[in-house]
Design a protein around this motif. Structure first.
Motif, short mmCIF file in Angstrom:
data_model
loop_
_atom_site.label_atom_id
_atom_site.label_comp_id
_atom_site.label_asym_id
_atom_site.label_seq_id
_atom_site.Cartn_x
_atom_site.Cartn_y
_atom_site.Cartn_z
N ASP A 1 17.14 36.41 6.02
CA ASP A 1 15.88 36.60 5.89
C ASP A 1 15.07 35.51 6.16
OD1 ASP A 1 13.63 37.75 4.68
OD2 ASP A 1 14.36 37.57 2.59
N GLY B 1 12.43 34.80 4.61
CA GLY B 1 11.78 34.12 3.43
C GLY B 1 12.59 32.90 3.00
N GLN B 2 14.04 32.92 3.27
CA GLN B 2 14.80 31.78 2.79
C GLN B 2 14.26 30.63 3.75
OE1 GLN B 2 18.12 32.07 1.10
NE2 GLN B 2 16.94 33.83 0.40
N ALA C 1 11.02 29.75 1.93
CA ALA C 1 11.00 29.04 0.45
C ALA C 1 11.58 27.50 0.80
CB ALA C 1 12.13 29.94 -0.16
N SER D 1 8.60 25.48 2.08
CA SER D 1 7.67 25.52 1.17
C SER D 1 7.78 24.34 0.13
CB SER D 1 7.40 26.71 0.46
OG SER D 1 8.00 27.01 -0.57
N LEU D 2 8.94 24.09 0.06
CA LEU D 2 9.52 22.87 -1.16
C LEU D 2 9.32 21.64 -0.49
CD1 LEU D 2 12.60 24.82 -2.57
CD2 LEU D 2 10.52 24.01 -4.04
N MET E 1 5.37 27.10 -4.19
CA MET E 1 4.91 28.35 -3.71
C MET E 1 5.92 29.42 -4.30
SD MET E 1 3.26 29.73 -0.61
CE MET E 1 3.14 31.58 -0.10
N PHE F 1 7.05 33.40 -3.96
CA PHE F 1 6.67 34.70 -3.19
C PHE F 1 6.99 36.02 -3.70
CE2 PHE F 1 8.29 30.90 -0.93
CZ PHE F 1 7.70 30.52 0.39
N ASN G 1 12.73 35.12 -2.99
CA ASN G 1 13.33 33.95 -1.92
C ASN G 1 14.22 32.92 -2.61
OD1 ASN G 1 12.35 35.60 -0.09
ND2 ASN G 1 10.57 34.11 0.54
N LEU G 2 14.90 33.29 -3.65
CA LEU G 2 15.86 32.47 -4.04
C LEU G 2 17.02 32.02 -2.91
CD1 LEU G 2 16.46 33.71 -7.70
CD2 LEU G 2 15.07 31.54 -6.95
#
Lengths: 231, 335
Positions: free
Chosen positions: A128, A130-131, A134, A137-138, B142, B144, B148-149
């Motif tokens: 994904d 999103g991974q 994420a 974004s960190l 951020m 989501f 998104n873990l």
């Protein structure tokens, strides 16, 4: 020729030539397979990551390599390796058999890397987006994101396909017997020449290949289960 | 704290943001509302450059995150060849800028034929204000919509991942620098001092773990520390995603529809945690469909529509007396 005679002959052949099959043949096949598997997997992963690079020429080169490898017979690639590698690398100090071994290994590594890169790429794309977001974004860079987050998940997804490719590699090493590198098929040619018992030798070699690939597929099954255990 | 300056964002032919400017002050809670497809998520994602704006600049605490946008710096435009030519032809400077900008907007890129001086002026601004985006993002948490873990890490590892990775990278960097200094010292009379490395791998991990457990205790999920995310409920996942961002001690938190993927009974627990953060004085930007929540916690509400910020007012005013007809229409549908 009855089944009984075949079994008797197999027993006789194994009694006399076990060393050629089980030590030399299996040894060279395993050595060649492991070298190709490890180097192919590493090179393939690098190629897969490179294919996502922003630098277009790199992407083109990798795509070209993959397409050419996929579109030409493995045996032809081995021939090219056999005649071409000695021109690039100075391997004259080695024995003729070792020269053939190195050439075949290099050709098979490139072949395997092309297939592995396609598998790994599909795995990376299946993770994904999103991974990645994420992690970025960190404040983590793309390298850490790729190695710590994306690749571990991708590898879990592609383990079955990767296991398949590894089995194919073990079987493809038999093509290297064309150049008498000392692997199992070379052992077959040797013993057949001495005994003229073609069928029996083929059965022996086939059984050994099967044991090798079956063991590998079981090992991959265990790895899959272990990785599925969490997440 | 966070300055969004004249942001444009195009996805191919689709123009999502058409010149958006706003400032998020420290301690402020700002909600962004609007219909789906209005560009509110894109605006939020532009703030930490998960989307790179096509034009415009994003500033954080006086540092520039995006490339320099020449139209925001008249002194840069003044160096451009086209501008000089147009002015020489008798055009007023304001008209010239408008003309150049219109052309570049059409081509979707800054013209490259503007000469050395122009590029140097742009580079100067960039070099003076530039900050590495990864460093900036460490101060911007951020959250989501889809949580998104990291699926391959346990809950605790999820929270520890960024602090540990970044801490270790800093040690590695300091060690590399020390090595260079040591090499340099071999040849020089004046010995340079080495960088003092006080932290070790173990201390960083221990610290991150303590912080992770403290955060987990705060949301009452410490017994979930060693499980993997796939076993958690949506509400638990989202709360963990929030404290994962908090583990980096961010100065501003960006929320991208944090409750939109949750079952109704789990929305409350996530909103409660966000309210807590707001009360503690955290700077927050929240894209949300929860109008009641936006009204309760926000200092300001932005209504984004058709790529513009149509209204930007305190929630009581905005919800009571919406001026923009589209906002009135929108509110009548969602309230």
């Amino acid at each position: 020729m009855s089944l009984v005679t075949i079994i008797e002959n197999i027993a006789k052949i194994m009694g006399r030539y076990w060393y050629v099959f089980l030590v030399k043949g299996v040894g060279y096949t395993l050595l060649l397979s492991i070298i190709v598997l490890v180097c192919g997997a590493i090179l393939g992963s690098i190629m897969a990551i490179g294919k996502g690079s922003k630098f277009a020429p790199l992407r083109w080169i990798i795509t070209a390599v993959v397409e050419v490898v996929r579109g030409t017979p493995s045996l032809l690639q081995l021939y090219i390796g056999y005649f071409f590698v000695p021109k690039l690398l100075n391997i004259e100090g080695l024995s003729a058999q070792m020269q053939a071994f190195v050439c075949c290994a290099i050709a098979l590594i490139i072949n395997s890397a092309a297939y592995v890169s396609e598998i790994v790429r599909s795995g990376i794309e299946a993770v994904d987006k999103g991974q990645t977001e994420a992690s970025r974004s960190l404040g983590l860079n793309s390298f850490t994101t790729m190695t710590k987050i994306i690749l571990p998940q991708a590898i879990k997804n592609i383990l079955p396909a990767l296991g398949n490719e590894f089995i194919v590699v073990i079987k493809e090493t038999s093509l290297a017997s064309t150049f008498f590198v000392g692997d199992l098929m070379t052992a077959y040619l040797e013993v057949k020449g001495a005994t003229y018992l073609s069928t029996e030798c083929l059965i022996i070699v086939g059984a050994i290949y099967f044991v090798l690939t079956f063991t590998l597929s079981k090992i991959m099954g265990v790895a899959e289960r272990k990785m599925k255990a969490h997440a | 704290m966070l300055n969004v300056n004249n942001i444009y964002k195009n996805f191919g032919d689709l123009k999502v943001l058409k010149g958006v400017s706003t400032e998020i002050k420290a301690g402020e809670v700002v909600s962004i509302i609007g219909a789906s497809g209005s560009g509110k998520s894109t605006l939020l994602r532009c703030m930490n450059l998960l989307e790179t704006p096509t034009f415009g600049e994003v500033w954080m605490e006086g540092k520039l995150l995006t490339p320099v946008d020449p139209y925001l710096h008249p002194e840069v435009i003044a160096c451009s060849n086209t501008y000089k030519k147009l002015v020489a032809e008798g055009m007023s400077s304001g008209d010239a800028i408008v003309k150049i900008k219109a052309e570049d907007l059409l081509n979707e890129k800054f013209s490259s034929a503007e000469g050395k001086e122009y590029r140097a002026a742009m580079k100067k601004i960039y070099d003076e204000n530039y900050i590495d985006i990864n460093v900036a993002r460490q101060k911007m948490g951020m959250v989501f919509q889809q949580f998104n873990l990291f699926n391959n890490l346990s809950v605790k590892e999820n929270i520890m991942f960024a602090p540990v990775s970044i801490g270790l990278a800093k040690i590695r960097k300091a060690k590399r620098k020390n090595l260079l200094i040591k090499l340099g010292n071999l040849f020089k009379k004046e010995k340079k001092e080495l960088i003092e490395i006080t932290e070790t791998k173990e201390s960083i991990k221990a610290e991150a773990e303590a912080k992770a457990m403290e955060l987990l205790r705060r949301i009452g999920l410490e017994e979930k520390a060693d499980v993997y995310p796939s076993t958690l409920s949506g509400g638990q996942k989202q709360r963990i995603a929030i404290i994962r961002a908090l583990a980096m001690n961010p100065e501003v938190m960006l929320f991208d529809e944090p409750t939109s993927a949750l079952d109704p009974e789990m929305i409350g627990e996530v909103l409660d945690l966000m309210k807590e953060l707001a009360n503690e004085g955290m700077t927050m930007v929240i894209v949300t469909h929860e109008m009641g929540f936006a009204r309760e916690v926000s200092d300001r509400v932005l209504f984004v529509d058709e790529g513009y910020i149509k209204e930007d007012r305190p929630p009581e005013e905005l919800f009571k007396s919406p001026e923009d007809p589209r906002l009135r229409d929108f509110l009548s549908k969602v309230l």
